[in-house]
Write an enzyme that holds these catalytic residues in place. Structure first.
Site, PDB file in Angstrom:
ATOM      1  N   ARG A 254       0.806  -1.186   0.066  1.00 41.79           N
ATOM      2  CA  ARG A 254       0.060  -0.262  -0.054  1.00 41.79           C
ATOM      3  C   ARG A 254       1.023   1.243  -0.004  1.00 41.79           C
ATOM      4  NH1 ARG A 254      -4.946  -1.630   4.416  1.00 41.79           N
ATOM      5  NH2 ARG A 254      -5.272  -3.702   3.189  1.00 41.79           N
ATOM      6  N   ARG A 269       2.338   0.775  10.283  1.00 40.53           N
ATOM      7  CA  ARG A 269       1.966   0.970   9.009  1.00 40.53           C
ATOM      8  C   ARG A 269       3.132   1.185   7.970  1.00 40.53           C
ATOM      9  NH1 ARG A 269      -2.968   3.488   7.637  1.00 40.53           N
ATOM     10  NH2 ARG A 269      -3.263   4.110   9.725  1.00 40.53           N
ATOM     11  N   GLU A 341      -5.825  -1.873  15.446  1.00 41.44           N
ATOM     12  CA  GLU A 341      -6.885  -2.601  14.544  1.00 41.44           C
ATOM     13  C   GLU A 341      -6.058  -3.441  13.971  1.00 41.44           C
ATOM     14  OE1 GLU A 341      -8.618   0.009  11.783  1.00 41.44           O
ATOM     15  OE2 GLU A 341      -9.044  -1.827  10.520  1.00 41.44           O
ATOM     16  N   SER A 344     -10.639  -6.454  10.616  1.00 41.30           N
ATOM     17  CA  SER A 344     -11.736  -5.681  10.006  1.00 41.30           C
ATOM     18  C   SER A 344     -12.556  -6.704   9.255  1.00 41.30           C
ATOM     19  CB  SER A 344     -11.373  -4.512   9.180  1.00 41.30           C
ATOM     20  OG  SER A 344     -12.258  -3.684   9.055  1.00 41.30           O
ATOM     21  N   ARG A 383       0.914  -5.824  13.352  1.00 38.06           N
ATOM     22  CA  ARG A 383       0.225  -5.051  14.614  1.00 38.06           C
ATOM     23  C   ARG A 383      -0.033  -6.279  15.618  1.00 38.06           C
ATOM     24  NH1 ARG A 383      -3.957  -0.953  11.958  1.00 38.06           N
ATOM     25  NH2 ARG A 383      -2.433   0.279  10.760  1.00 38.06           N
TER      26      ARG A 383
END
Length: 415
Positions: A254, A269, A341, A344, A383
């Site tokens: 990403r 990230r 997080e 999801s 994470r």
RNA sequence: GGAGGGGUGUCCGAGUGGCCUAAGGAGACGGUCUUGAAAACCGUUAUCGCGCAAGCGAUCGCAGGUUCGAAUCCUGUCCCCUCCGCCA
């Protein structure tokens, strides 16, 4: 993608949904183009019918070639108009997000999210916990400087037991989902064609976040959801085959353009990260039942790792573009003192299925229906690495290895 | 990278400009016959759009083009196969 017919017939529902999402969609333009399109298609089909008849009568010389040529000209110009409208309509339709499910809390941004439950307690460690970037560097299991040297910011190198810990987590997650939760393991390509990105809805709207090899026109997957969604693109799945459950480990790429300057420290990230992704194709009737299962499958990983977590139901203003309902899992990370997080889980209903043209036949002679698709991280590796390192750290800077990973890591403590 | 061959319905497969409204076969489903089954025979067997419907139209990998008319001819593109070369 929403059904054009649904928009036409339920415009008020759609408008309300957009307002709940705190977003705008070009609904008026869609309705107008839709009207024009249907008008022109009727005309066009009429003309094509005439062409067929004329071509037949041509043999008996009742119609001149010139009349045929006139028909052709008219048909072509109408076809151009319709194609043009289709193109515009398609583009506009791609800008309309999914309609949130009625059980989704209404709210304009993340402050409207609703905490559903939590599991485990953030335990005081009895000393000042360190963030993972300190632990990792001191233990020599994460090398940030050399990651930057070879690839630039937002890259790092895992070494020794750090690399092994991540590999253990991946193997553990894949094992639990395949052996205990009934998923089929998939190893998909990490680079895909443009059509695949379009099929999963990442292109054209979200090109900004993707890496692209211009010479070969390959696109790097930002999540395994992309190749897996396309696995059954343009297929009709026979009745009785659903639900289909897939789990895939992939690297994800990403650009993080939207988060420039944010979360630049540590593993949180990166431009490249690993993820184990769960994916379900289901019937329309069972997708919400399957969403609950998917969610519990993700939570199960946290429980096995003994990571305290909380579950949040995202509100209408915060759920993703394609999703009708989403749960997030946030795990506690003692060192940076954050809830991270790690998963999801979303039900996209038939939004993706329509886009990618994936259907199923409810009964042997029944009309094909679009499948409902669900996706959920199970889980995002960096994470989880952060949470494990920070929550399992000891006063001397060493890190205990979670029990379920000890066999694989072949160590009880990283020191 | 070089040379060649090919993509047709659920599958196999015919089809080189007009009754293609896509032959034929297989499989599946329904029926006849049978005590039951098999065999045989008859029938059904794609998707999408517009329409209340009758119906009309689109689709032969995909996209353009030629033509009064395209599965069929031309161009581009994607994919598959064979041989050679190179390669973890």
């Amino acid at each position: 993608m929403l059904d054009l017919k649904f928009i036409r017939e339920n415009i008020d529902v759609v408008r309300q949904a957009m307002s709940n999402r705190n977003t705008e969609a070009p609904l008026d333009a869609i309705l107008q183009l839709d009207g024009e399109r249907r008008q022109k298609i009727i005309e066009l089909e009429d003309l094509r019918h005439s062409r067929k008849e004329a071509a037949k009568e041509r043999k008996t010389d009742k119609v001149s070639a010139e009349e045929g040529r006139d028909l052709r000209t008219m048909i072509k110009s109408l076809e151009d108009e319709v194609r043009n409208i289709d193109l515009q309509l398609g583009e506009l339709l791609l800008q309309v997000p999914n309609i949130p499910h009625s059980s989704v809390p209404v709210g304009k941004d993340e402050s409207g999210n609703v905490r559903l439950r939590s599991w485990g307690e953030p335990k005081p460690l009895g000393f000042q916990p360190k963030p993972h970037w300190e632990l990792g560097e001191t233990l020599g299991i994460i090398d940030f400087d050399r990651g930057v040297k070879i690839s630039g910011s937002r890259f790092y190198v895992l070494k020794g037991l750090g690399a092994r810990l991540q590999r253990a987590l991946i193997a553990f997650m894949l094992d639990i989902h395949t052996k205990e939760h009934g998923y089929t393991e998939v190893y998909p390509p990490y680079m895909v064609k443009k059509e695949t990105m379009i099929g999963s809805g990442n292109l054209p709207k979200f090109a900004d976040n993707l890496y692209h090899d211009a010479e070969e026109d390959f696109w790097f997957v930002p999540t395994a959801e992309v190749p897996i969604t396309n696995l059954h693109r343009d297929e009709i799945i026979p009745g009785g085959y659903l639900p289909i459950n897939y789990v895939a480990y992939t690297a994800c790429f990403r650009r993080e353009k939207m988060s420039a300057g944010k979360d630049t420290r540590g593993l949180k990230r990166g431009h490249q990260f690993d993820k184990v992704e769960m994916y379900k194709l289901t019937t329309a009737e069972s997708s919400y039942e399957e969403l609950e299962k998917l969610q519990l499958n993700a939570e199960d990983v946290c429980r096995h790792l003994d990571l305290p977590y909380r579950v949040v139901s995202l509100c209408t203003g915060d759920i993703g573009f394609q999703s009708a309902k989403t749960y997030d899992i946030e795990v506690w990370a003692a060192g940076c003192g954050e809830w991270l997080e790690v998963s999801s889980c979303s039900n996209c209903e038939d939004f993706q299925g329509r886009r990618a043209n994936i259907r199923y036949r409810p009964a042997p002679d029944a009309k094909p229906q679009f499948v409902h698709t669900l996706n959920g991280s199970g889980l995002a590796l960096p994470r989880v690495m952060i949470a494990v390192m920070e929550n399992y750290q000891q006063a001397d800077g060493s890190i205990r290895v979670p029990e379920v990973l000890q066999d694989f890591v072949r160590a009880k403590v990283i020191r």
